[in-house]
Write a protein that holds these residues in place. Structure first.
Motif, short mmCIF file in Angstrom:
data_model
loop_
_atom_site.label_atom_id
_atom_site.label_comp_id
_atom_site.label_asym_id
_atom_site.label_seq_id
_atom_site.Cartn_x
_atom_site.Cartn_y
_atom_site.Cartn_z
N UNK A 9 -9.51 16.76 9.42
CA UNK A 9 -9.44 15.30 9.47
C UNK A 9 -8.04 14.78 9.20
N UNK A 10 -7.13 15.67 8.76
CA UNK A 10 -5.73 15.27 8.57
C UNK A 10 -4.85 16.51 8.65
N UNK A 11 -3.66 16.33 9.18
CA UNK A 11 -2.72 17.45 9.34
C UNK A 11 -1.82 17.62 8.12
N UNK A 12 -1.77 16.61 7.27
CA UNK A 12 -1.02 16.73 6.02
C UNK A 12 -1.80 16.01 4.93
N UNK A 13 -1.68 16.52 3.71
CA UNK A 13 -2.41 15.94 2.58
C UNK A 13 -1.66 16.25 1.31
N UNK A 14 -1.94 15.46 0.28
CA UNK A 14 -1.33 15.72 -1.02
C UNK A 14 -2.01 16.91 -1.69
N UNK A 15 -1.26 17.54 -2.55
CA UNK A 15 -1.80 18.62 -3.38
C UNK A 15 -3.01 18.09 -4.16
N UNK A 142 -10.45 9.28 -6.63
CA UNK A 142 -10.79 7.98 -7.21
C UNK A 142 -11.88 8.22 -8.25
N UNK A 143 -11.60 7.83 -9.51
CA UNK A 143 -12.48 8.22 -10.60
C UNK A 143 -12.72 7.07 -11.58
N UNK A 144 -13.82 7.22 -12.35
CA UNK A 144 -14.07 6.39 -13.53
C UNK A 144 -14.08 7.32 -14.73
N UNK A 145 -13.91 6.73 -15.93
CA UNK A 145 -13.73 7.56 -17.12
C UNK A 145 -14.36 6.87 -18.32
N UNK A 146 -14.98 7.66 -19.21
CA UNK A 146 -15.59 7.07 -20.41
C UNK A 146 -15.58 8.07 -21.56
N UNK A 147 -15.66 7.50 -22.78
CA UNK A 147 -15.80 8.26 -24.02
C UNK A 147 -16.94 7.62 -24.79
N UNK A 148 -18.00 8.39 -25.09
CA UNK A 148 -19.20 7.83 -25.72
C UNK A 148 -19.66 8.70 -26.89
N UNK A 149 -20.30 8.04 -27.87
CA UNK A 149 -20.97 8.75 -28.98
C UNK A 149 -22.46 8.51 -28.86
N UNK A 150 -23.27 9.48 -29.30
CA UNK A 150 -24.72 9.30 -29.17
C UNK A 150 -25.29 8.35 -30.23
N UNK A 151 -24.48 7.97 -31.24
CA UNK A 151 -24.87 6.95 -32.23
C UNK A 151 -23.62 6.53 -32.99
N UNK A 235 -4.83 7.37 -1.33
CA UNK A 235 -4.88 6.24 -0.38
C UNK A 235 -3.77 5.23 -0.69
N UNK A 236 -3.63 4.90 -1.97
CA UNK A 236 -2.59 3.93 -2.35
C UNK A 236 -1.27 4.61 -2.68
N UNK A 237 -1.31 5.96 -2.80
CA UNK A 237 -0.13 6.76 -3.16
C UNK A 237 0.43 6.33 -4.51
N UNK A 238 -0.46 5.98 -5.41
CA UNK A 238 -0.05 5.56 -6.75
C UNK A 238 -0.90 6.25 -7.81
N UNK A 239 -0.32 6.34 -9.01
CA UNK A 239 -1.05 6.87 -10.15
C UNK A 239 -1.84 5.74 -10.81
N UNK A 240 -3.00 6.10 -11.34
CA UNK A 240 -3.86 5.14 -12.03
C UNK A 240 -4.13 5.66 -13.43
N UNK A 241 -3.97 4.79 -14.44
CA UNK A 241 -4.26 5.16 -15.82
C UNK A 241 -5.51 4.42 -16.29
N UNK A 242 -6.44 5.17 -16.89
CA UNK A 242 -7.67 4.60 -17.43
C UNK A 242 -7.69 4.87 -18.94
N UNK A 243 -8.11 3.87 -19.70
CA UNK A 243 -8.17 4.00 -21.16
C UNK A 243 -9.60 3.73 -21.62
#
Length: 441
Positions: A9-15, A142-151, A235-243
């Motif tokens: 589907x593409x001839x070049x791609x990022x690592x 493309x991701x979502x991220x979470x940190x959770x405790x069970x109580x 897609x955007x060729x940018x880094x994304x930081x999630x906290x």
């Protein structure tokens, strides 16, 4: 006249970016059978299969002015781990083909041909250094991220579950999850990582989790600080930081337990998913008013262990007898069940479904008669066993011919299948002969 086409589907791609690669068999000849000789090879890559044909569904295409049948064989998602030019090594298939007759007296011939794909070159780009966050660990997609405790409230010595989770589309398998910073008074046990994956619209999606079990050793209010996770979006060729959010934990006094200093791993055992205390220094156990050393008390269980072993042995004998009874019942009902399957041929919505019913009827009947699993039936081996039972050779050869017709029809274009009703009636007679032969032995 026959070859494997390979495309991406593409001839070049990022690592670390997904590259979708398609393998299609093109043939101008009638296919009788097909098998892998060598699968395509991807070097320095994580590869996931998106699609792999179990039944070939051809479409007609024109290439260079010639008419071909195109059979989709396989689609894979490749995530290259290293930058640079990479080559997808060729796939090879063993194809049994039927050549058309050349004259009135020629019935045609079959031949085995090796079909190959061409090497496919792909350019893998390095991830940009500009804007790369500290702690970036190679996540691409493309991701979502979470940190959770069970109580959020518990007592000293209780177990607390902490989960780090990343979900989304991308190289989920190779992601390194960030580790939370736990308070000094929390004892941290080994983490458990888990990955679940799926395919959505030819895109690999999934979730990766790390589960921690921690045990607080003192009272008070504690904060597990936010955790940062970063990824590169191709897609955007940018880094994304999630906290993530921080976690506030309130620890109350233990329930009847006075804890002085760390408890230590030797005094905690895992039971299922929970944590319980043990007393390694206990030398004696009390039963009622009688106190016995542990060694003597263990002798009480010897008769129980012997009874358990005898019970297990008796159960196994009973199970084996029951298994033999089940096999005998299946064998006696095999022809009736085969007739039921074959009667469904007339109601099948298409020829492919009818052929599948005939195929299943043959192999399930043979499996029941020989007392083996249907998936373990190899026809040549089964044929030898049937002949030992006295089944006529012409009956076995008739079944072999029926299976050849089924295989040939699987790869035939629409409208060129054999007469499935006539074939089912022939198979019914062959199976009836085998059933009667077994009845005489």
């Amino acid at each position: 006249d026959i070859f494997i086409g390979v495309d991406a589907n593409k001839k070049s791609a990022y690592q670390g970016e997904q590259i979708t690669v398609y393998f299609t068999l093109y043939s101008r000849l009638d296919l009788v059978n097909l098998s892998y000789k060598k699968d395509a090879e991807f070097k320095n890559a994580w590869v996931e299969t998106i699609f792999e044909a179990t039944r070939l569904q051809p479409r007609v295409v024109t290439i260079g002015g010639k008419r071909y049948y195109a059979f989709p064989i396989k689609t894979v998602a490749a995530f290259q781990l290293m930058p640079g030019y990479v080559t997808v090594e060729p796939m090879e298939l063993k194809c049994v083909v039927q050549y058309p007759p050349r004259s009135f007296f020629d019935f045609g011939r079959r031949a085995e041909i090796i079909a190959r794909s061409k090497p496919l070159k792909i350019k893998v780009l390095s991830l940009p250094e500009a804007g790369k966050p500290d702690g970036f660990a190679g996540a691409v997609g493309r991701f979502s991220f979470s940190l959770k405790a069970d109580r959020d409230t518990l007592s000293v010595g209780d177990a607390l579950g902490i989960t780090v989770r990343v979900s989304g589309a991308g190289n989920i398998e190779t992601i390194t999850l960030p580790q939370p910073q736990f308070p000094q008074d929390f004892e941290v046990f080994d983490k458990k990582e888990k990955v679940t994956k799926d395919v959505k619209g030819e895109q690999i999606i999934g979730t990766k989790t790390a589960e921690y079990v921690v045990v607080p050793h003192s009272e008070g209010e504690f904060i597990i600080p936010p955790v940062e996770f970063s990824y590169f979006n191709p897609r955007t060729r940018k880094y994304v930081k999630l906290l993530s959010d921080s976690i506030r934990i309130v620890v109350g006094p233990g329930k009847g337990v006075s804890v002085v200093g760390p408890v230590g791993r030797s005094r905690i055992v895992a039971v299922g998913g929970d944590i319980e205390f043990i007393k390694p220094d206990a030398l004696r156990l009390t039963v009622g008013r009688l106190s016995l050393p542990n060694g003597l008390r263990a002798l009480w269980f010897i008769p129980i262990e012997i009874l358990a072993i005898l019970g297990a042995y008796a159960y196994r004998l009973r199970y084996e007898r029951m298994l033999k009874d089940i096999k005998r019942i299946k064998a006696s009902r095999a022809f009736k069940e085969a007739q039921r399957k074959l009667s469904g041929v007339r109601r099948a919505k298409d020829a492919a479904q009818a052929l599948s019913a005939i195929y299943d009827a043959i192999f399930q009947f043979i499996a029941a008669k020989l007392g083996i699993e249907a998936g373990a039936v190899i026809f040549d081996e089964a044929a030898a066993k049937l002949m030992e039972k006295g089944v006529p050779e012409e009956t076995i050869e008739g079944l072999r011919d029926a299976l050849d017709k089924i295989h040939s029809s699987r790869f035939a274009p629409a409208g060129e299948h054999c007469d499935v009703v006539e074939l089912s009636e022939k198979v019914r007679e062959y199976l009836k002969t085998i059933d009667e032969t077994f009845g005489r032995t």
